[in-house]
Design a protein around this motif. Structure first.
Motif, PDB file in Angstrom:
ATOM      1  N   GLN A  16      -6.186  14.289  -6.590  1.00  0.00           N
ATOM      2  CA  GLN A  16      -7.122  13.831  -5.565  1.00  0.00           C
ATOM      3  C   GLN A  16      -8.087  12.786  -6.113  1.00  0.00           C
ATOM      4  OE1 GLN A  16      -8.894  16.681  -2.982  1.00  0.00           O
ATOM      5  NE2 GLN A  16     -10.331  15.183  -2.135  1.00  0.00           N
ATOM      6  N   ALA A  17      -8.483  12.915  -7.352  1.00  0.00           N
ATOM      7  CA  ALA A  17      -9.392  11.932  -7.947  1.00  0.00           C
ATOM      8  C   ALA A  17      -8.748  10.549  -7.993  1.00  0.00           C
ATOM      9  CB  ALA A  17      -9.802  12.385  -9.343  1.00  0.00           C
ATOM     10  N   ILE A  18      -7.455  10.503  -8.284  1.00  0.00           N
ATOM     11  CA  ILE A  18      -6.738   9.221  -8.291  1.00  0.00           C
ATOM     12  C   ILE A  18      -6.695   8.647  -6.883  1.00  0.00           C
ATOM     13  CG2 ILE A  18      -4.473   8.157  -8.665  1.00  0.00           C
ATOM     14  CD1 ILE A  18      -4.086  10.256 -10.942  1.00  0.00           C
ATOM     15  N   TYR A  19      -6.416   9.512  -5.914  1.00  0.00           N
ATOM     16  CA  TYR A  19      -6.405   9.059  -4.511  1.00  0.00           C
ATOM     17  C   TYR A  19      -7.769   8.530  -4.105  1.00  0.00           C
ATOM     18  CZ  TYR A  19      -6.416   9.213   0.570  1.00  0.00           C
ATOM     19  OH  TYR A  19      -6.554   8.878   1.892  1.00  0.00           O
ATOM     20  N   ASP A  20      -8.813   9.284  -4.385  1.00  0.00           N
ATOM     21  CA  ASP A  20     -10.157   8.898  -3.965  1.00  0.00           C
ATOM     22  C   ASP A  20     -10.566   7.547  -4.543  1.00  0.00           C
ATOM     23  OD1 ASP A  20     -10.442  11.213  -2.482  1.00  0.00           O
ATOM     24  OD2 ASP A  20     -11.556  12.290  -4.048  1.00  0.00           O
ATOM     25  N   ARG A  21     -10.169   7.282  -5.778  1.00  0.00           N
ATOM     26  CA  ARG A  21     -10.609   6.061  -6.448  1.00  0.00           C
ATOM     27  C   ARG A  21      -9.780   4.845  -6.040  1.00  0.00           C
ATOM     28  NH1 ARG A  21      -8.625   4.604 -11.281  1.00  0.00           N
ATOM     29  NH2 ARG A  21      -8.036   6.772 -11.725  1.00  0.00           N
ATOM     30  N   LEU A  22      -8.449   5.020  -5.937  1.00  0.00           N
ATOM     31  CA  LEU A  22      -7.579   3.863  -5.723  1.00  0.00           C
ATOM     32  C   LEU A  22      -7.100   3.683  -4.283  1.00  0.00           C
ATOM     33  CD1 LEU A  22      -5.268   4.091  -8.883  1.00  0.00           C
ATOM     34  CD2 LEU A  22      -7.171   2.512  -8.497  1.00  0.00           C
ATOM     35  N   ILE A  23      -6.818   4.793  -3.608  1.00  0.00           N
ATOM     36  CA  ILE A  23      -6.094   4.706  -2.340  1.00  0.00           C
ATOM     37  C   ILE A  23      -6.977   4.902  -1.121  1.00  0.00           C
ATOM     38  CG2 ILE A  23      -4.134   5.623  -1.041  1.00  0.00           C
ATOM     39  CD1 ILE A  23      -3.399   4.208  -3.665  1.00  0.00           C
ATOM     40  N   ARG A  24      -7.901   5.840  -1.194  1.00  0.00           N
ATOM     41  CA  ARG A  24      -8.727   6.165  -0.024  1.00  0.00           C
ATOM     42  C   ARG A  24      -9.348   4.928   0.630  1.00  0.00           C
ATOM     43  NH1 ARG A  24     -11.479  10.796   2.055  1.00  0.00           N
ATOM     44  NH2 ARG A  24     -10.617  12.076   0.364  1.00  0.00           N
ATOM     45  N   PRO A  25      -9.922   4.006  -0.135  1.00  0.00           N
ATOM     46  CA  PRO A  25     -10.540   2.841   0.517  1.00  0.00           C
ATOM     47  C   PRO A  25      -9.549   1.965   1.286  1.00  0.00           C
ATOM     48  CG  PRO A  25     -11.300   3.065  -1.758  1.00  0.00           C
ATOM     49  CD  PRO A  25     -10.152   4.001  -1.599  1.00  0.00           C
ATOM     50  N   LEU A  26      -8.261   2.051   0.954  1.00  0.00           N
ATOM     51  CA  LEU A  26      -7.261   1.177   1.563  1.00  0.00           C
ATOM     52  C   LEU A  26      -6.667   1.748   2.848  1.00  0.00           C
ATOM     53  CD1 LEU A  26      -5.246   0.079  -1.615  1.00  0.00           C
ATOM     54  CD2 LEU A  26      -7.086  -1.159  -0.460  1.00  0.00           C
ATOM     55  N   VAL A  27      -6.461   3.057   2.901  1.00  0.00           N
ATOM     56  CA  VAL A  27      -5.651   3.605   4.000  1.00  0.00           C
ATOM     57  C   VAL A  27      -6.333   4.723   4.792  1.00  0.00           C
ATOM     58  CG1 VAL A  27      -3.520   3.052   2.739  1.00  0.00           C
ATOM     59  CG2 VAL A  27      -4.465   5.360   2.611  1.00  0.00           C
ATOM     60  N   HIS A  28      -7.316   5.375   4.231  1.00  0.00           N
ATOM     61  CA  HIS A  28      -7.767   6.638   4.807  1.00  0.00           C
ATOM     62  C   HIS A  28      -8.233   6.501   6.244  1.00  0.00           C
ATOM     63  CE1 HIS A  28      -8.742  10.859   3.982  1.00  0.00           C
ATOM     64  NE2 HIS A  28      -9.773  10.698   4.781  1.00  0.00           N
ATOM     65  N   GLU A  29      -9.034   5.522   6.538  1.00  0.00           N
ATOM     66  CA  GLU A  29      -9.557   5.384   7.898  1.00  0.00           C
ATOM     67  C   GLU A  29      -8.579   4.713   8.839  1.00  0.00           C
ATOM     68  OE1 GLU A  29     -12.158   6.973   8.868  1.00  0.00           O
ATOM     69  OE2 GLU A  29     -12.352   7.680   6.805  1.00  0.00           O
ATOM     70  N   ARG A  30      -7.629   3.981   8.293  1.00  0.00           N
ATOM     71  CA  ARG A  30      -6.724   3.219   9.150  1.00  0.00           C
ATOM     72  C   ARG A  30      -5.739   4.110   9.900  1.00  0.00           C
ATOM     73  NH1 ARG A  30      -3.217  -2.158   7.417  1.00  0.00           N
ATOM     74  NH2 ARG A  30      -2.277  -2.497   9.461  1.00  0.00           N
ATOM     75  N   TRP A  31      -5.239   5.133   9.206  1.00  0.00           N
ATOM     76  CA  TRP A  31      -4.231   5.987   9.839  1.00  0.00           C
ATOM     77  C   TRP A  31      -4.709   7.414  10.043  1.00  0.00           C
ATOM     78  CZ3 TRP A  31      -2.486   2.160   6.371  1.00  0.00           C
ATOM     79  CH2 TRP A  31      -1.659   1.179   6.957  1.00  0.00           C
ATOM     80  N   ILE A  40       3.057  11.141   8.480  1.00  0.00           N
ATOM     81  CA  ILE A  40       3.143  10.678   7.097  1.00  0.00           C
ATOM     82  C   ILE A  40       2.152  11.476   6.255  1.00  0.00           C
ATOM     83  CG2 ILE A  40       2.801   8.727   5.529  1.00  0.00           C
ATOM     84  CD1 ILE A  40       3.713   6.889   7.797  1.00  0.00           C
ATOM     85  N   PHE A  41       2.686  12.140   5.232  1.00  0.00           N
ATOM     86  CA  PHE A  41       1.858  12.954   4.340  1.00  0.00           C
ATOM     87  C   PHE A  41       2.465  12.935   2.953  1.00  0.00           C
ATOM     88  CE2 PHE A  41       0.691  17.256   2.591  1.00  0.00           C
ATOM     89  CZ  PHE A  41      -0.616  16.902   2.279  1.00  0.00           C
ATOM     90  N   ASN A  42       1.673  12.478   1.992  1.00  0.00           N
ATOM     91  CA  ASN A  42       2.121  12.420   0.609  1.00  0.00           C
ATOM     92  C   ASN A  42       0.916  12.214  -0.294  1.00  0.00           C
ATOM     93  OD1 ASN A  42       1.554   9.536   0.492  1.00  0.00           O
ATOM     94  ND2 ASN A  42       3.460   9.219   1.636  1.00  0.00           N
ATOM     95  N   LEU A  43       1.149  12.021  -1.563  1.00  0.00           N
ATOM     96  CA  LEU A  43       0.070  11.851  -2.535  1.00  0.00           C
ATOM     97  C   LEU A  43      -0.785  10.610  -2.286  1.00  0.00           C
ATOM     98  CD1 LEU A  43       2.000  12.927  -5.722  1.00  0.00           C
ATOM     99  CD2 LEU A  43      -0.290  13.779  -5.153  1.00  0.00           C
ATOM    100  N   LEU A  44      -0.316   9.731  -1.392  1.00  0.00           N
ATOM    101  CA  LEU A  44      -1.070   8.532  -1.044  1.00  0.00           C
ATOM    102  C   LEU A  44      -1.635   8.611   0.374  1.00  0.00           C
ATOM    103  CD1 LEU A  44       1.361   5.816  -2.517  1.00  0.00           C
ATOM    104  CD2 LEU A  44      -0.458   7.093  -3.677  1.00  0.00           C
ATOM    105  N   ARG A  45      -1.580   9.804   0.974  1.00  0.00           N
ATOM    106  CA  ARG A  45      -2.084  10.000   2.339  1.00  0.00           C
ATOM    107  C   ARG A  45      -2.732  11.377   2.452  1.00  0.00           C
ATOM    108  NH1 ARG A  45      -0.219   7.529   7.186  1.00  0.00           N
ATOM    109  NH2 ARG A  45       0.174   5.336   6.761  1.00  0.00           N
TER     110      ARG A  45
END
Length: 328
Positions: free
Chosen positions: A313-328, A175-180
């Motif tokens: 990337q700034a949007i990812y870092d602020r909104l998404i990274r805390p939710l998914v980055h370490e999990r997958w 899985i690779f996209n703007l949210l991963r």
């Protein structure tokens, strides 16, 4: 359409492929076979020469539809399928010679072919990557002529890294996209060093990145976006890339401001994926010829500039990274 090397296979495949989960008709709402067949033909007409399916998509229905097209247009496309998710229970012990051989034989019948182009283990349990005997079975299937090449489809980056330690793994579907973003940071360099192809799956985050989904969007009961948001039926990461729905919608609204004037949100999301040369192809699904034509056109967009990439990337870092980055 552009083309890139698929691992060490010698094949060059289109940077936009065709993901055939949706046409199986079992996890994305209602489908129509005539429309599905027309969509596959549209993909080929647009220069797409790579189709990704699995034996469990519609219990083989997706494979059989692809076989109909192959009879009419032989030699034009590479078909990747997957094996393993037919196991019930889905355990590492089930990835044995008897079961994998039976799955391959069934896919050979469904696809009406003498050899599978690319066989992928279908998101097996993590323990499988520590079982060299499984990969010996795959090597034997290649030697027997039933499979030309093999790879893996994974849920997590650590699984991808473990998989490419096996010398005959040609591809990793991840899985690779703007949210991963995690694959960029922890996997791409290793895959390039070993000349392993990367197939970017869930490239539109289950449609979130199409820009067409809102808080009011209704999903049919048979659509996994209705029943698997919290991983009730399979890995949560398969649905909206594991991102909380409301947060995902917020990220999409912010990303929308970055979309070039000559592109749709979905095309922007696909073009973003192709900015990374480690990626061989993105494999969005399509249920209609119109969707397929739009997906294919993403390959023709002008490359995104550095400022756009940084803002995404700034949007990812602020909104998404805390939710998914370490999990997958």
């Amino acid at each position: 359409m552009d083309y890139r090397d698929l691992g060490r296979t010698g094949w060059q495949i289109s940077t936009i492929g065709f993901g055939a989960w949706a046409i199986g008709g079992d996890a994305w709402g209602k489908t129509d076979d005539a429309t599905s067949l027309a969509t596959i033909h549209t993909a080929i007409d647009a220069g797409v020469n790579f189709i990704d399916t699995a034996d469990v998509y519609g219990d083989g229905h997706s494979e059989r539809l692809i076989a109909q097209v192959l009879r009419e247009r032989p030699g034009e496309i590479v078909v990747a399928t997957k094996a393993g998710r037919r196991l019930n229970p889905h355990t590492a012990a089930g990835y044995n010679r008897q079961n994998l051989t039976a799955f391959v034989e069934r896919s050979l019948r469904n696809l009406n072919t003498e050899a599978l182009d690319l066989l992928q283990l279908h998101c097996p349990p993590t323990e499988v990557y520590s079982m060299p005997e499984v990969f010996e079975v795959l090597d034997n299937l290649v030697r027997s002529g039933k499979v030309r090449y093999y790879g893996v489809s994974v849920e997590r980056v650590d699984e991808a890294l473990a998989a490419i330690e096996y010398p005959n793994v040609q591809s990793v579907q991840i899985i690779f996209n703007l949210l991963r973003y995690k694959p960029i940071e922890q996997f791409f360099a290793a895959a390039k060093a070993k000349r392993v192809g990367i197939l970017a799956r869930v490239p539109l985050a289950s449609g979130l990145l199409s820009g067409k989904i809102t808080a009011a969007t209704h999903f049919e009961a048979s659509d996994h976006r209705n029943y698997n948001r919290h991983g009730e039926s399979f890995d949560q990461g398969e649905t909206f890339s594991g991102v909380d729905y409301a947060t995902g919608l917020q990220a999409v609204e912010e990303l929308r401001a970055l979309v070039p004037i000559d592109a749709s949100m979905a095309q922007f999301a696909l073009r973003w994926i192709l900015m990374f040369d480690a990626v061989t192809t993105a494999i969005p699904g399509a249920k209609t010829p119109e969707q397929m034509r739009a997906n294919a056109a993403a390959a023709e967009l002008t490359p995104l500039d550095a400022a756009t990439m940084a803002q995404a990337q700034a949007i990812y870092d602020r909104l998404i990274r805390p939710l998914v980055h370490e999990r997958w």
